[in-house]
Write a protein that holds these residues in place. Structure first.
Motif, PDB file in Angstrom:
ATOM      1  N   GLU A   6       0.858  -1.189   0.000  1.00 22.86           N
ATOM      2  CA  GLU A   6       0.000   0.000   0.000  1.00 22.86           C
ATOM      3  C   GLU A   6       0.896   1.242   0.000  1.00 22.86           C
ATOM      4  O   GLU A   6       1.928   1.261   0.647  1.00 22.86           O
ATOM      5  CB  GLU A   6      -0.888   0.035   1.254  1.00 22.86           C
ATOM      6  CG  GLU A   6      -1.519  -1.283   1.650  1.00 22.86           C
ATOM      7  CD  GLU A   6      -2.525  -1.804   0.652  1.00 22.86           C
ATOM      8  OE1 GLU A   6      -3.222  -0.986   0.043  1.00 22.86           O
ATOM      9  OE2 GLU A   6      -2.594  -3.032   0.481  1.00 22.86           O
ATOM     10  N   LYS A  10       2.482   2.659  -7.050  1.00 18.79           N
ATOM     11  CA  LYS A  10       2.488   1.872  -8.295  1.00 18.79           C
ATOM     12  C   LYS A  10       1.348   2.242  -9.245  1.00 18.79           C
ATOM     13  O   LYS A  10       1.515   2.129 -10.448  1.00 18.79           O
ATOM     14  CB  LYS A  10       2.500   0.366  -8.005  1.00 18.79           C
ATOM     15  CG  LYS A  10       1.256  -0.043  -7.383  1.00 18.79           C
ATOM     16  CD  LYS A  10       1.248  -1.413  -6.873  1.00 18.79           C
ATOM     17  CE  LYS A  10       0.051  -1.492  -5.982  1.00 18.79           C
ATOM     18  NZ  LYS A  10      -1.098  -0.618  -6.311  1.00 18.79           N
ATOM     19  N   ARG A  39     -14.479  -7.072  -5.992  1.00 20.34           N
ATOM     20  CA  ARG A  39     -13.672  -6.077  -5.259  1.00 20.34           C
ATOM     21  C   ARG A  39     -14.459  -5.508  -4.073  1.00 20.34           C
ATOM     22  O   ARG A  39     -13.922  -5.306  -2.987  1.00 20.34           O
ATOM     23  CB  ARG A  39     -13.243  -4.952  -6.211  1.00 20.34           C
ATOM     24  CG  ARG A  39     -12.389  -3.886  -5.537  1.00 20.34           C
ATOM     25  CD  ARG A  39     -11.985  -2.759  -6.489  1.00 20.34           C
ATOM     26  NE  ARG A  39     -11.305  -1.711  -5.773  1.00 20.34           N
ATOM     27  CZ  ARG A  39      -9.979  -1.588  -5.666  1.00 20.34           C
ATOM     28  NH1 ARG A  39      -9.182  -2.430  -6.278  1.00 20.34           N
ATOM     29  NH2 ARG A  39      -9.450  -0.620  -4.955  1.00 20.34           N
ATOM     30  N   MET A  59      -9.874 -13.380  -5.011  1.00 23.38           N
ATOM     31  CA  MET A  59      -8.834 -12.697  -5.788  1.00 23.38           C
ATOM     32  C   MET A  59      -8.567 -13.481  -7.077  1.00 23.38           C
ATOM     33  O   MET A  59      -8.395 -12.900  -8.158  1.00 23.38           O
ATOM     34  CB  MET A  59      -7.524 -12.587  -4.991  1.00 23.38           C
ATOM     35  CG  MET A  59      -7.577 -11.651  -3.801  1.00 23.38           C
ATOM     36  SD  MET A  59      -7.695  -9.909  -4.270  1.00 23.38           S
ATOM     37  CE  MET A  59      -7.706  -9.122  -2.637  1.00 23.38           C
ATOM     38  N   ARG A  63      -9.158 -12.486 -11.018  1.00 25.18           N
ATOM     39  CA  ARG A  63      -8.050 -12.595 -11.993  1.00 25.18           C
ATOM     40  C   ARG A  63      -8.484 -13.430 -13.206  1.00 25.18           C
ATOM     41  O   ARG A  63      -8.170 -13.093 -14.343  1.00 25.18           O
ATOM     42  CB  ARG A  63      -6.837 -13.230 -11.285  1.00 25.18           C
ATOM     43  CG  ARG A  63      -5.590 -13.341 -12.137  1.00 25.18           C
ATOM     44  CD  ARG A  63      -4.333 -13.465 -11.279  1.00 25.18           C
ATOM     45  NE  ARG A  63      -4.246 -12.331 -10.389  1.00 25.18           N
ATOM     46  CZ  ARG A  63      -4.140 -12.419  -9.062  1.00 25.18           C
ATOM     47  NH1 ARG A  63      -4.037 -13.588  -8.487  1.00 25.18           N
ATOM     48  NH2 ARG A  63      -4.109 -11.324  -8.337  1.00 25.18           N
ATOM     49  N   ARG A  85      -1.087  -4.458 -10.270  1.00 22.91           N
ATOM     50  CA  ARG A  85      -1.249  -5.693  -9.488  1.00 22.91           C
ATOM     51  C   ARG A  85      -1.658  -6.860 -10.395  1.00 22.91           C
ATOM     52  O   ARG A  85      -2.504  -6.732 -11.263  1.00 22.91           O
ATOM     53  CB  ARG A  85      -2.290  -5.585  -8.369  1.00 22.91           C
ATOM     54  CG  ARG A  85      -1.971  -4.542  -7.314  1.00 22.91           C
ATOM     55  CD  ARG A  85      -2.870  -4.773  -6.107  1.00 22.91           C
ATOM     56  NE  ARG A  85      -2.618  -3.786  -5.064  1.00 22.91           N
ATOM     57  CZ  ARG A  85      -1.591  -3.823  -4.223  1.00 22.91           C
ATOM     58  NH1 ARG A  85      -0.711  -4.797  -4.310  1.00 22.91           N
ATOM     59  NH2 ARG A  85      -1.434  -2.902  -3.296  1.00 22.91           N
ATOM     60  N   SER A  90      -1.199 -11.689  -5.092  1.00 22.86           N
ATOM     61  CA  SER A  90      -1.742 -12.844  -4.365  1.00 22.86           C
ATOM     62  C   SER A  90      -0.628 -13.612  -3.653  1.00 22.86           C
ATOM     63  O   SER A  90      -0.822 -14.130  -2.549  1.00 22.86           O
ATOM     64  CB  SER A  90      -2.493 -13.783  -5.312  1.00 22.86           C
ATOM     65  OG  SER A  90      -3.767 -13.253  -5.627  1.00 22.86           O
ATOM     66  N   TYR A  93       0.380 -11.118  -0.609  1.00 25.29           N
ATOM     67  CA  TYR A  93      -0.658 -10.866   0.407  1.00 25.29           C
ATOM     68  C   TYR A  93      -1.248 -12.170   0.955  1.00 25.29           C
ATOM     69  O   TYR A  93      -1.325 -12.361   2.157  1.00 25.29           O
ATOM     70  CB  TYR A  93      -1.789 -10.004  -0.185  1.00 25.29           C
ATOM     71  CG  TYR A  93      -1.477  -8.527  -0.304  1.00 25.29           C
ATOM     72  CD1 TYR A  93      -0.646  -8.055  -1.313  1.00 25.29           C
ATOM     73  CD2 TYR A  93      -2.018  -7.601   0.569  1.00 25.29           C
ATOM     74  CE1 TYR A  93      -0.369  -6.700  -1.451  1.00 25.29           C
ATOM     75  CE2 TYR A  93      -1.751  -6.238   0.440  1.00 25.29           C
ATOM     76  CZ  TYR A  93      -0.928  -5.795  -0.571  1.00 25.29           C
ATOM     77  OH  TYR A  93      -0.655  -4.448  -0.698  1.00 25.29           O
ATOM     78  N   GLN A  94      -1.740 -13.040   0.030  1.00 30.56           N
ATOM     79  CA  GLN A  94      -2.403 -14.254   0.519  1.00 30.56           C
ATOM     80  C   GLN A  94      -1.372 -15.360   0.833  1.00 30.56           C
ATOM     81  O   GLN A  94      -1.451 -16.016   1.858  1.00 30.56           O
ATOM     82  CB  GLN A  94      -3.434 -14.761  -0.502  1.00 30.56           C
ATOM     83  CG  GLN A  94      -4.739 -13.980  -0.521  1.00 30.56           C
ATOM     84  CD  GLN A  94      -4.615 -12.569  -1.093  1.00 30.56           C
ATOM     85  OE1 GLN A  94      -4.054 -12.388  -2.173  1.00 30.56           O
ATOM     86  NE2 GLN A  94      -5.110 -11.577  -0.368  1.00 30.56           N
ATOM     87  N   MET A 143      -8.416  -4.453   3.464  1.00 31.09           N
ATOM     88  CA  MET A 143      -7.021  -4.885   3.385  1.00 31.09           C
ATOM     89  C   MET A 143      -6.099  -3.876   4.075  1.00 31.09           C
ATOM     90  O   MET A 143      -5.183  -4.250   4.803  1.00 31.09           O
ATOM     91  CB  MET A 143      -6.581  -5.055   1.923  1.00 31.09           C
ATOM     92  CG  MET A 143      -7.348  -6.089   1.121  1.00 31.09           C
ATOM     93  SD  MET A 143      -7.241  -7.768   1.761  1.00 31.09           S
ATOM     94  CE  MET A 143      -5.517  -8.132   1.529  1.00 31.09           C
TER      95      MET A 143
HETATM   96  P1  TMP Z   1      -5.512  -1.603  -4.705  1.00 36.05           P
HETATM   97  O1  TMP Z   1      -5.783  -0.813  -3.452  1.00 36.05           O
HETATM   98  O2  TMP Z   1      -4.106  -1.514  -5.180  1.00 36.05           O
HETATM   99  O3  TMP Z   1      -6.527  -1.410  -5.774  1.00 36.05           O
HETATM  100  O4  TMP Z   1      -5.618  -3.156  -4.282  1.00 36.05           O
HETATM  101  C1  TMP Z   1      -6.648  -3.619  -3.526  1.00 36.05           C
HETATM  102  C2  TMP Z   1      -6.168  -4.425  -2.350  1.00 36.05           C
HETATM  103  O5  TMP Z   1      -6.226  -5.819  -2.666  1.00 36.05           O
HETATM  104  C3  TMP Z   1      -4.756  -4.159  -1.883  1.00 36.05           C
HETATM  105  O6  TMP Z   1      -4.787  -4.094  -0.463  1.00 36.05           O
HETATM  106  C4  TMP Z   1      -3.997  -5.395  -2.269  1.00 36.05           C
HETATM  107  C5  TMP Z   1      -5.039  -6.469  -2.278  1.00 36.05           C
HETATM  108  N1  TMP Z   1      -4.798  -7.598  -3.178  1.00 36.05           N
HETATM  109  C6  TMP Z   1      -4.541  -8.850  -2.630  1.00 36.05           C
HETATM  110  O7  TMP Z   1      -4.503  -8.996  -1.415  1.00 36.05           O
HETATM  111  N2  TMP Z   1      -4.344  -9.902  -3.492  1.00 36.05           N
HETATM  112  C7  TMP Z   1      -4.420  -9.779  -4.848  1.00 36.05           C
HETATM  113  O8  TMP Z   1      -4.229 -10.759  -5.576  1.00 36.05           O
HETATM  114  C8  TMP Z   1      -4.679  -8.461  -5.393  1.00 36.05           C
HETATM  115  C9  TMP Z   1      -4.754  -8.292  -6.890  1.00 36.05           C
HETATM  116  C10 TMP Z   1      -4.871  -7.413  -4.531  1.00 36.05           C
END
Ligand code: TMP
Length: 194
Positions: A6, A10, A39, A59, A63, A85, A90, A93-94, A143
């Motif tokens: 965050e 980017k 989302r 997620m 995709r 992203r 993924s 984060y995951q 998130m």
């Molecule tokens: P963004 O704020 O960059 O639009 O992304 C949304 C949030 O989703 C950000 O906290 C990152 C998270 N994210 C994941 O956890 N896994 C994923 O695969 C993607 C694409 C985003």
């Protein structure tokens, strides 16, 4: 593809690169009509109970839809695609930060995308303090509200991913004025993709 935690800048850099290359600019999650609904579920702070595995699958569903509906058709038309992203998010984060396992989550994304891999992944890195400062400026989504330790693990995960796949990933310093970061991005992209 652009990756980063965050507040890494980017989204701005993805836009600038796409403008310069005349590429299709897109993002995950949420760039398709179905993805926008996913989302909504993923980022709604009211969904605090969303299980990590459910989060990973949603997620991946976003995709899958995005690749089928937007990215593959653009590539088939001969367009370059810049995505804010992709699979790397993924994994960081995951896979890493939520602890689901990078290999397991990679397998999920392979299935979702029919193994459509990016040519280049640009990781924008900013210091913990800078990321925290930038994040504090916005109302947190689900998130973003996951806590300092979680976001520290995200950044660690990204660093590991970039270190283990030097052919595809390049880590750049994301701090400093926007045009200076854009210049770093331009140099790397031209060196790697032209
Ligand atoms: P963004 O704020 O960059 O639009 O992304 C949304 C949030 O989703 C950000 O906290 C990152 C998270 N994210 C994941 O956890 N896994 C994923 O695969 C993607 C694409 C985003």
């Amino acid at each position: 593809m652009f990756e980063g935690g965050e507040g890494s800048g980017k989204s701005t850099q993805a836009r600038l690169l796409a403008e310069r290359w005349g590429a299709v600019l897109t993002f995950q999650p949420g760039a398709t009509a179905i993805g926008a609904q996913l989302r909504q579920i993923l980022l709604d702070p009211a969904n605090a109970d969303l299980e990590p595995r459910a989060e990973a699958l949603l997620m991946a569903a976003d995709r899958a839809q995005h690749v089928a509906e937007t990215i593959r058709p653009a590539l088939l038309r001969g367009r370059d695609v810049v995505c804010d992203r992709y699979i790397g998010s993924s994994l960081a984060y995951q896979g890493h930060a939520r602890g689901l396992g990078v290999a397991e989550v990679a397998e999920l994304s392979r299935f979702a995308t029919e193994n459509l891999q990016p040519d280049l992944v640009v990781l924008l890195e900013v210091s913990d303090d800078e990321a925290t400062r930038r994040m504090a400026a916005v109302a947190p989504d689900r998130m973003e509200a996951a806590g300092r330790d979680f976001h520290q693990r995200v950044r660690d995960g990204y660093r590991m991913l970039a270190a283990h796949d030097l052919d595809r990933w390049v880590a750049l310093d994301g701090e400093g004025p926007i045009d200076e970061v854009a210049e770093r991005v331009r140099a790397v992209v031209e060196a790697r993709l032209r």
